[in-house]
Design a protein around this motif. Structure first.
Motif, PDB file in Angstrom:
ATOM      1  N   GLU A   1      -5.773   1.705 -14.954  1.00 49.63           N
ATOM      2  CA  GLU A   1      -5.452   0.300 -14.738  1.00 49.63           C
ATOM      3  C   GLU A   1      -3.954   0.148 -14.909  1.00 49.63           C
ATOM      4  O   GLU A   1      -3.409   0.476 -15.966  1.00 49.63           O
ATOM      5  N   LEU A   2      -3.281  -0.313 -13.858  1.00 46.84           N
ATOM      6  CA  LEU A   2      -1.836  -0.457 -13.890  1.00 46.84           C
ATOM      7  C   LEU A   2      -1.449  -1.925 -13.883  1.00 46.84           C
ATOM      8  O   LEU A   2      -2.098  -2.739 -13.229  1.00 46.84           O
ATOM      9  N   THR A   3      -0.375  -2.234 -14.597  1.00 49.71           N
ATOM     10  CA  THR A   3       0.171  -3.584 -14.547  1.00 49.71           C
ATOM     11  C   THR A   3       0.899  -3.746 -13.220  1.00 49.71           C
ATOM     12  O   THR A   3       1.170  -2.759 -12.515  1.00 49.71           O
ATOM     13  N   SER A   4       1.244  -4.958 -12.877  1.00 51.82           N
ATOM     14  CA  SER A   4       1.971  -5.176 -11.629  1.00 51.82           C
ATOM     15  C   SER A   4       3.328  -4.482 -11.652  1.00 51.82           C
ATOM     16  O   SER A   4       3.782  -3.955 -10.635  1.00 51.82           O
ATOM     17  N   GLU A   5       3.966  -4.423 -12.829  1.00 54.52           N
ATOM     18  CA  GLU A   5       5.253  -3.739 -12.949  1.00 54.52           C
ATOM     19  C   GLU A   5       5.095  -2.232 -12.736  1.00 54.52           C
ATOM     20  O   GLU A   5       5.912  -1.597 -12.068  1.00 54.52           O
ATOM     21  N   GLU A   6       4.036  -1.667 -13.297  1.00 60.46           N
ATOM     22  CA  GLU A   6       3.783  -0.242 -13.121  1.00 60.46           C
ATOM     23  C   GLU A   6       3.478   0.073 -11.660  1.00 60.46           C
ATOM     24  O   GLU A   6       3.945   1.077 -11.116  1.00 60.46           O
ATOM     25  N   LEU A   7       2.712  -0.781 -11.019  1.00 60.37           N
ATOM     26  CA  LEU A   7       2.382  -0.590  -9.621  1.00 60.37           C
ATOM     27  C   LEU A   7       3.629  -0.694  -8.741  1.00 60.37           C
ATOM     28  O   LEU A   7       3.785   0.066  -7.783  1.00 60.37           O
ATOM     29  N   GLU A   8       4.539  -1.583  -9.081  1.00 64.99           N
ATOM     30  CA  GLU A   8       5.808  -1.675  -8.359  1.00 64.99           C
ATOM     31  C   GLU A   8       6.600  -0.383  -8.498  1.00 64.99           C
ATOM     32  O   GLU A   8       7.209   0.092  -7.539  1.00 64.99           O
ATOM     33  N   ARG A   9       6.601   0.188  -9.689  1.00 68.49           N
ATOM     34  CA  ARG A   9       7.301   1.463  -9.932  1.00 68.49           C
ATOM     35  C   ARG A   9       6.682   2.569  -9.085  1.00 68.49           C
ATOM     36  O   ARG A   9       7.388   3.377  -8.481  1.00 68.49           O
ATOM     37  N   VAL A  10       5.375   2.619  -9.026  1.00 68.37           N
ATOM     38  CA  VAL A  10       4.681   3.608  -8.190  1.00 68.37           C
ATOM     39  C   VAL A  10       5.090   3.421  -6.736  1.00 68.37           C
ATOM     40  O   VAL A  10       5.413   4.392  -6.034  1.00 68.37           O
ATOM     41  N   ASP A  11       5.096   2.187  -6.265  1.00 70.02           N
ATOM     42  CA  ASP A  11       5.470   1.919  -4.879  1.00 70.02           C
ATOM     43  C   ASP A  11       6.924   2.285  -4.607  1.00 70.02           C
ATOM     44  O   ASP A  11       7.255   2.797  -3.537  1.00 70.02           O
TER      45      ASP A  11
ATOM     46  N   PHE B   1       7.891   5.057  -1.869  1.00 70.70           N
ATOM     47  CA  PHE B   1       8.772   4.755  -0.746  1.00 70.70           C
ATOM     48  C   PHE B   1       9.987   5.677  -0.742  1.00 70.70           C
ATOM     49  O   PHE B   1      10.377   6.216   0.301  1.00 70.70           O
ATOM     50  N   ALA B   2      10.585   5.899  -1.903  1.00 76.44           N
ATOM     51  CA  ALA B   2      11.832   6.674  -1.987  1.00 76.44           C
ATOM     52  C   ALA B   2      11.619   8.174  -1.824  1.00 76.44           C
ATOM     53  O   ALA B   2      12.441   8.848  -1.209  1.00 76.44           O
ATOM     54  N   ASN B   3      10.520   8.698  -2.368  1.00 69.62           N
ATOM     55  CA  ASN B   3      10.373  10.153  -2.461  1.00 69.62           C
ATOM     56  C   ASN B   3       9.210  10.755  -1.668  1.00 69.62           C
ATOM     57  O   ASN B   3       9.158  11.967  -1.499  1.00 69.62           O
ATOM     58  N   HIS B   4       8.267   9.935  -1.256  1.00 67.61           N
ATOM     59  CA  HIS B   4       7.024  10.516  -0.722  1.00 67.61           C
ATOM     60  C   HIS B   4       6.533   9.861   0.562  1.00 67.61           C
ATOM     61  O   HIS B   4       5.327   9.818   0.814  1.00 67.61           O
TER      62      HIS B   4
ATOM     63  N   ALA C   1       3.110   9.715  -5.424  1.00 69.26           N
ATOM     64  CA  ALA C   1       3.911   9.051  -6.455  1.00 69.26           C
ATOM     65  C   ALA C   1       3.170   9.045  -7.787  1.00 69.26           C
ATOM     66  O   ALA C   1       3.764   9.279  -8.835  1.00 69.26           O
ATOM     67  N   LEU C   2       1.869   8.806  -7.760  1.00 67.88           N
ATOM     68  CA  LEU C   2       1.085   8.829  -8.993  1.00 67.88           C
ATOM     69  C   LEU C   2       1.065  10.228  -9.598  1.00 67.88           C
ATOM     70  O   LEU C   2       1.170  10.388 -10.814  1.00 67.88           O
ATOM     71  N   ARG C   3       0.950  11.243  -8.760  1.00 65.23           N
ATOM     72  CA  ARG C   3       0.985  12.614  -9.270  1.00 65.23           C
ATOM     73  C   ARG C   3       2.333  12.914  -9.907  1.00 65.23           C
ATOM     74  O   ARG C   3       2.401  13.559 -10.956  1.00 65.23           O
ATOM     75  N   GLU C   4       3.419  12.430  -9.300  1.00 62.05           N
ATOM     76  CA  GLU C   4       4.751  12.641  -9.870  1.00 62.05           C
ATOM     77  C   GLU C   4       4.877  11.974 -11.233  1.00 62.05           C
ATOM     78  O   GLU C   4       5.372  12.581 -12.194  1.00 62.05           O
ATOM     79  N   LEU C   5       4.406  10.735 -11.352  1.00 65.55           N
ATOM     80  CA  LEU C   5       4.478  10.041 -12.636  1.00 65.55           C
ATOM     81  C   LEU C   5       3.605  10.718 -13.686  1.00 65.55           C
ATOM     82  O   LEU C   5       3.991  10.828 -14.849  1.00 65.55           O
TER      83      LEU C   5
END
Length: 52
Positions: free
Chosen positions: A14-24, A28-31, A38-42
């Motif tokens: 369960e991700l907060t909206s801020e965490e989901l923004e970080r994933v996005d 966008f930048a790397n994948h 992105a989730l695998r990277e985090l």
């Protein structure tokens, strides 16, 4: 092709909206907008941080 990963357990996060923004942002930048990558990277960063 090795399909050992098919026997893996599933995990639900369960991700907060801020965490989901970080994933996005990472997706966008790397994948090329691939959220799974992105989730695998985090997750990799988090696991490496636990070893320290």
């Amino acid at each position: 092709m090795n399909q050992d990963f098919l026997d893996m357990e599933s995990v639900t996060l369960e991700l907060t909206s801020e965490e989901l923004e970080r994933v996005d942002d990472i997706a966008f930048a790397n994948h090329r907008e691939n959220r799974d990558a992105a989730l695998r990277e985090l997750l990799d960063q988090w696991l490496k941080g636990r070893d320290e």
